[in-house]
Design a protein around this motif. Structure first.
Motif, short mmCIF file in Angstrom:
data_model
loop_
_atom_site.label_atom_id
_atom_site.label_comp_id
_atom_site.label_asym_id
_atom_site.label_seq_id
_atom_site.Cartn_x
_atom_site.Cartn_y
_atom_site.Cartn_z
N TYR A 1 0.83 -1.21 0.00
CA TYR A 1 0.00 0.00 0.00
C TYR A 1 0.86 1.25 0.00
O TYR A 1 1.88 1.30 0.70
CB TYR A 1 -0.90 0.04 1.23
CG TYR A 1 -2.14 -0.82 1.14
CD1 TYR A 1 -3.33 -0.29 0.64
CD2 TYR A 1 -2.13 -2.14 1.56
CE1 TYR A 1 -4.48 -1.06 0.57
CE2 TYR A 1 -3.28 -2.92 1.49
CZ TYR A 1 -4.45 -2.37 1.00
OH TYR A 1 -5.58 -3.13 0.92
N MET B 1 2.91 2.31 3.16
CA MET B 1 2.20 2.14 4.43
C MET B 1 2.57 0.83 5.12
O MET B 1 2.52 0.73 6.35
CB MET B 1 0.70 2.22 4.20
CG MET B 1 0.21 3.57 3.65
SD MET B 1 0.67 4.97 4.71
CE MET B 1 -0.37 4.65 6.15
N ASN B 2 2.97 -0.18 4.36
CA ASN B 2 3.38 -1.46 4.97
C ASN B 2 4.55 -1.25 5.93
O ASN B 2 4.66 -1.95 6.95
CB ASN B 2 3.78 -2.46 3.90
CG ASN B 2 2.64 -2.82 2.96
OD1 ASN B 2 2.05 -1.93 2.33
ND2 ASN B 2 2.33 -4.09 2.84
N LEU C 1 3.74 -0.46 9.76
CA LEU C 1 3.12 -1.43 10.67
C LEU C 1 3.93 -1.51 11.96
O LEU C 1 5.17 -1.54 11.95
CB LEU C 1 3.04 -2.80 10.01
CG LEU C 1 2.04 -2.91 8.85
CD1 LEU C 1 2.17 -4.27 8.17
CD2 LEU C 1 0.61 -2.70 9.33
N LEU D 1 -0.25 1.47 14.21
CA LEU D 1 -0.83 0.85 13.01
C LEU D 1 -0.60 -0.65 13.04
O LEU D 1 0.53 -1.11 13.18
CB LEU D 1 -0.20 1.45 11.76
CG LEU D 1 -0.78 0.97 10.42
CD1 LEU D 1 -2.23 1.41 10.27
CD2 LEU D 1 0.05 1.48 9.25
N ILE E 1 -3.66 -3.07 7.28
CA ILE E 1 -4.28 -2.34 6.17
C ILE E 1 -5.10 -3.36 5.38
O ILE E 1 -4.59 -4.40 4.97
CB ILE E 1 -3.23 -1.71 5.25
CG1 ILE E 1 -2.15 -0.99 6.06
CG2 ILE E 1 -3.88 -0.73 4.27
CD1 ILE E 1 -0.88 -0.70 5.28
N TYR F 1 -8.80 0.72 4.34
CA TYR F 1 -8.83 1.04 5.76
C TYR F 1 -7.47 0.83 6.42
O TYR F 1 -6.76 -0.15 6.14
CB TYR F 1 -9.83 0.15 6.49
CG TYR F 1 -11.27 0.50 6.29
CD1 TYR F 1 -11.95 1.30 7.22
CD2 TYR F 1 -11.97 0.03 5.18
CE1 TYR F 1 -13.30 1.61 7.04
CE2 TYR F 1 -13.32 0.34 5.00
CZ TYR F 1 -13.97 1.12 5.94
OH TYR F 1 -15.30 1.43 5.76
N LEU F 2 -7.14 1.76 7.32
CA LEU F 2 -6.04 1.57 8.25
C LEU F 2 -6.62 1.02 9.55
O LEU F 2 -7.64 1.50 10.03
CB LEU F 2 -5.32 2.90 8.53
CG LEU F 2 -4.77 3.66 7.31
CD1 LEU F 2 -4.08 4.94 7.76
CD2 LEU F 2 -3.81 2.79 6.50
N VAL G 1 -9.51 5.59 4.41
CA VAL G 1 -8.76 6.61 3.66
C VAL G 1 -9.58 7.10 2.48
O VAL G 1 -9.70 8.31 2.24
CB VAL G 1 -7.41 6.04 3.18
CG1 VAL G 1 -6.69 7.06 2.29
CG2 VAL G 1 -6.53 5.68 4.38
#
Length: 264
Positions: free
Chosen positions: A20, A31-32, A35, A233, A236, A240-241, A251
């Motif tokens: 992501y 975004m990964n 985490l 976090l 994902i 969505y987060l 998002v």
């Protein structure tokens, strides 16, 4: 690390798991890689994705005026059976409508909370399935325009769902289905105009999402009501987060919001 920009839906890359990316005008985040990190989101203002003005977002990232004027927000986007470019009839902008509607479209089955039918442009496979949080999906027909896909979807909706339960999807409270059997079972209900486009010999696509911990009691983050949020976090899925305290943030549902994001 600090980032700032207007939210648009996360870009994705197919893999195990899905990758992501949150893309801003001059920067992006994988975004990964966030985490298990503390992430803060601070809502700053609105910015319409079409006119770029600081106007309250109405729907789909657009302000009220743009939503009711631009072809990207016309009714046929949500209801493809209303497409008319194939008969040379304009809705809001015929050139745009021909460009989008008169290209190959796929009618598919996806399983995110339950088996549902949907429509997408062929170029959006498997992106559309990822955005919906589907862990498995399969194409039923591939047709030359959006209208044919739309009337096929309408016909199949009498026999299979067309909505995703986002809460069930995010909790991962799901079961595997044999989508090949579903595809074959639904074949008889395809309109005669689309029968020749039925796909007989394909297999389902399986999708793995980057989730370390699924939420148990969902709390949906609304940046208008809660302009600042901070949490760890944990996953994902779809758009969505998912955070450690069971907060989930859509998002895509917040497109057109200008935010500042800090990662610790």
């Amino acid at each position: 690390m600090n980032y700032e920009g207007v939210l648009t839906k996360m870009q994705t890359e197919f893999g195990s798991p899905i990758q992501y990316y949150l893309v801003f005008e001059n920067d992006f985040l994988n975004m990964n890689q966030l985490l298990d990190k503390k992430v803060s989101i601070n809502f700053l203002k609105y910015q319409c994705l079409n006119c770029n003005l600081e106007k309250k977002i109405y729907r789909q990232g657009f302000c009220y005026d743009c939503f009711f004027e631009i072809p990207q927000a016309a009714d046929w986007i949500i209801k493809p059976e209303l497409s008319t470019a194939h008969i040379d009839k304009e809705d809001r902008d015929l050139a745009y409508e021909k460009r989008v509607q008169l290209q190959p479209h796929v009618v598919y089955l996806a399983n995110s909370s339950n088996v549902k039918v949907g429509v997408t442009r062929k170029t959006q496979v498997p992106t559309r399935w990822i955005d919906q949080g589907a862990h498995e999906a399969i194409e039923i027909v591939e047709v030359p325009n959006r209208y044919l896909a739309g009337i096929t979807e309408v016909a199949l909706k009498d026999h299979v769902g067309d909505k995703t339960n986002w809460r069930t999807m995010l909790k991962n409270d799901i079961k595997d289905e044999n989508l090949v059997e579903w595809r074959d079972k639904l074949r008889q209900f395809i309109p005669k105009e689309a029968q020749e486009y039925f796909i007989e010999s394909n297999s389902e696509t399986n999708i793995e999402f980057p989730v370390l911990q699924y939420p148990k009691k969902l709390k949906s983050l609304n940046l208008v009501k809660s302009p600042f949020y901070e949490g760890i976090l944990k996953g994902i899925k779809g758009q969505y987060l998912i955070f450690e305290d069971d907060t989930v943030f859509n998002v895509r549902g917040s497109e057109g919001y200008v935010v500042a994001i800090t990662v610790n």
